[in-house]
Enzyme design. Structure first.
Site, PDB file in Angstrom:
ATOM      1  N   ASN A 138      -4.298  -0.318  -2.539  1.00 17.95           N
ATOM      2  CA  ASN A 138      -5.551   0.104  -3.170  1.00 17.95           C
ATOM      3  C   ASN A 138      -6.699  -0.861  -2.813  1.00 17.95           C
ATOM      4  O   ASN A 138      -6.608  -1.606  -1.851  1.00 17.95           O
ATOM      5  CB  ASN A 138      -5.388   0.302  -4.672  1.00 17.95           C
ATOM      6  N   ARG A 139      -7.756  -0.828  -3.610  1.00 15.95           N
ATOM      7  CA  ARG A 139      -9.011  -1.437  -3.155  1.00 15.95           C
ATOM      8  C   ARG A 139      -9.308  -2.789  -3.780  1.00 15.95           C
ATOM      9  O   ARG A 139      -8.981  -3.047  -4.930  1.00 15.95           O
ATOM     10  CB  ARG A 139     -10.169  -0.482  -3.456  1.00 15.95           C
ATOM     11  N   HIS A 147      -5.700  -1.050   1.025  1.00 10.99           N
ATOM     12  CA  HIS A 147      -4.304  -1.039   1.485  1.00 10.99           C
ATOM     13  C   HIS A 147      -3.980  -2.140   2.498  1.00 10.99           C
ATOM     14  O   HIS A 147      -3.289  -1.911   3.499  1.00 10.99           O
ATOM     15  CB  HIS A 147      -3.973   0.327   2.106  1.00 10.99           C
ATOM     16  N   HIS A 177       3.745   4.720  -0.584  1.00 11.85           N
ATOM     17  CA  HIS A 177       2.660   5.698  -0.495  1.00 11.85           C
ATOM     18  C   HIS A 177       3.170   7.078  -0.048  1.00 11.85           C
ATOM     19  O   HIS A 177       2.527   7.746   0.764  1.00 11.85           O
ATOM     20  CB  HIS A 177       1.592   5.171   0.466  1.00 11.85           C
ATOM     21  N   TYR A 196       3.700  10.971   0.108  1.00 15.45           N
ATOM     22  CA  TYR A 196       2.929  12.159  -0.247  1.00 15.45           C
ATOM     23  C   TYR A 196       3.932  13.280  -0.520  1.00 15.45           C
ATOM     24  O   TYR A 196       4.625  13.734   0.399  1.00 15.45           O
ATOM     25  CB  TYR A 196       2.058  12.608   0.931  1.00 15.45           C
ATOM     26  N   ASP A 242      -7.994  10.595  -8.090  1.00 11.27           N
ATOM     27  CA  ASP A 242      -7.695   9.439  -7.241  1.00 11.27           C
ATOM     28  C   ASP A 242      -7.955   8.205  -8.104  1.00 11.27           C
ATOM     29  O   ASP A 242      -8.861   7.425  -7.837  1.00 11.27           O
ATOM     30  CB  ASP A 242      -8.587   9.459  -5.985  1.00 11.27           C
ATOM     31  N   GLN A 286      -1.314   4.993  -9.396  1.00 11.36           N
ATOM     32  CA  GLN A 286      -2.442   5.707  -8.801  1.00 11.36           C
ATOM     33  C   GLN A 286      -2.016   7.153  -8.619  1.00 11.36           C
ATOM     34  O   GLN A 286      -1.027   7.436  -7.941  1.00 11.36           O
ATOM     35  CB  GLN A 286      -2.799   5.083  -7.437  1.00 11.36           C
ATOM     36  N   GLU A 294       1.490   6.297  -6.960  1.00  6.00           N
ATOM     37  CA  GLU A 294       1.680   4.969  -6.383  1.00  6.00           C
ATOM     38  C   GLU A 294       1.744   3.936  -7.501  1.00  6.00           C
ATOM     39  O   GLU A 294       0.728   3.583  -8.095  1.00  6.00           O
ATOM     40  CB  GLU A 294       0.516   4.654  -5.446  1.00  6.00           C
TER      41      GLU A 294
HETATM   42  C1  BGC Z   1      -6.213   5.959  -2.298  1.00  7.30           C
HETATM   43  C2  BGC Z   1      -7.071   7.027  -1.691  1.00  7.30           C
HETATM   44  C3  BGC Z   1      -6.870   6.994  -0.199  1.00  7.30           C
HETATM   45  C4  BGC Z   1      -5.404   7.230   0.087  1.00  7.30           C
HETATM   46  C5  BGC Z   1      -5.083   7.171   1.549  1.00  7.30           C
HETATM   47  C6  BGC Z   1      -4.793   6.246  -1.962  1.00  7.30           C
HETATM   48  O1  BGC Z   1      -3.995   5.230  -2.470  1.00  7.30           O
HETATM   49  O2  BGC Z   1      -6.402   5.861  -3.683  1.00  7.30           O
HETATM   50  O3  BGC Z   1      -8.431   6.815  -2.004  1.00  7.30           O
HETATM   51  O4  BGC Z   1      -7.640   7.971   0.439  1.00  7.30           O
HETATM   52  O5  BGC Z   1      -4.653   6.248  -0.564  1.00  7.30           O
HETATM   53  O6  BGC Z   1      -5.567   6.028   2.102  1.00  7.30           O
END
Ligand code: BGC
Length: 371
Positions: A99-100, A125, A199, A201, A270, A308, A335
């Protein structure tokens, strides 16, 4: 005794010995001049997970639907080159900081550190070459009835701007009950910050199915982190009375298009949810997902304080396995993590790791069916 296809003739089962699992290893190409493998861990029922040591990436997860028909429920690619060239973090271990981190800067013990701003204006990430893009060392094993794959990566001091030599081990266990258990462990030789996650999906109707808007989701949280327009948390807020309330099972599509500032800021869901029952080594149920056509269910458990919830808002049609197109919102991620931007937000759980301490996390993705 167990089958261990990769391993050793000596470990092959005798006729009287029921094989409970198998492990297969195949070459999966080369990254940075290093050979990469694809490992497949199967249980007695034939359900299986494939994982490559490139990024510790889960490339497929094949489980039955309500009729017993096997299907792959995670998005991914057929070749390692596709992962290298265009993966939006499909299935990988995300780190050092998932994350950020706002503006790619944080201060720890009075010292400021600068990271890549690869998701302008923020760090995302782990930066340009995070844990998802590293080749990990692999060790196959079992815990009795279940096959395991332990992946280790030592990140040098200063890599990507992060302090400390950090050694991380991620152990995947594929159980007889179709649960993918992920145990994380890490140590450092200097104070640092850390936030590891997986991560994957998911689309429980099968990867490549149109959207996940009909999936019902329940999240064990009554608070979440609202974000600014660059997806940095602005605090903690109750979910009650908002489209973010998933305290009871609700289809994702029911409210995703509502006129709500946070749905605009996240371009959908998100956001980090604050777990009610998980933290500090306590494994709690974080989320439950169901998909009625297939009957498949996903229960996520974690020891992490946050999760997340991301609804594939930025998926823009990459061609995945077998040439399938992965459309907008055709998958969801859950996540398990500590909170986004925690290195800069003192009221969030601390993401610091110091010499002598061990980071531990367990997250379980348990696939099932409800009839
Ligand atoms: C983030 C998204 C991002 C995605 C793919 C997620 O963990 O919260 O904002 O686009 O990952 O990078």
């Amino acid at each position: 005794m167990k089958t261990h296809i990769l391993a050793l003739a000596a470990l092959l089962p005798s006729a009287s010995d029921a094989a409970k699992f198998s492990i297969n290893a195949q070459p999966f190409g080369e990254v940075d001049g290093k050979p990469v493998q694809l490992y497949t861990l199967s249980n007695e029922s034939g359900a299986k997970v494939s994982i490559t040591n490139y990024g510790g990436t889960v490339t497929s997860l094949i489980v039955p639907d309500k009729n017993g028909t096997m299907g792959d429920v995670v998005l991914g690619f057929d070749t390692v080159d596709d992962y290298v060239e265009k993966s939006p973090y499909f299935g990988c271990v995300t780190g050092r900081y998932a994350n950020r981190i706002a503006k790619g800067k944080f201060t720890l013990d009075g010292k400021e550190y600068t990271l890549a701003t690869n998701n302008a204006p923020n760090h995302l990430h782990g930066g340009e070459k995070g844990f998802d893009k590293q080749v990990w060392n692999a060790n196959l094993g079992n815990d009795g009835d279940n096959p395991t794959l332990a992946l280790t990566y030592t990140s040098p001091d200063g890599e990507g701007g992060y302090p400390g030599t950090l050694t991380s081990t991620v152990t995947y266990t594929w159980t007889q009950h179709n649960a993918l258990r992920i145990d994380y462990n890490a140590t450092t030789d200097k104070p640092t910050v850390l936030n590891l996650t997986n991560h994957s999906y998911f689309n429980l109707a099968g990867e490549g199915s149109e959207t996940v808007l009909d999936h019902k989701v329940q999240i064990n949280a009554d608070r979440y982190n609202p974000v600014d327009p660059t997806s940095i948390p602005t605090g903690i807020a109750p979910v009650k009375g908002t489209p973010f309330d998933f305290t009871t099972a609700t289809p994702i599509g029911k409210r995703i298009e509502q006129d709500h500032e946070q749905l605009k800021n996240g371009k959908g869901y998100d956001h980090n949810y604050i777990m009610k029952d998980s933290r500090d080594g306590k494994l709690g149920v974080a989320a439950i997902v169901t998909e009625s056509t297939s009957g498949r269910t996903l229960i996520v458990k974690t020891t992490e304080p946050g999760i997340q919830f991301y609804t594939g808002n930025f998926l823009d049609g990459p061609k995945g396995k077998g040439g399938k197109v992965y459309n907008h919102r055709s998958a969801l991620c859950l996540e398990a993590q500590t909170f986004p931007d925690a290195p800069n937000q003192k009221e969030f759980p601390s993401p610091a790791l110091r010499p002598g301490e061990t980071y531990v996390q367990t997250t379980i993705y348990h696939l099932g069916v409800s009839k």
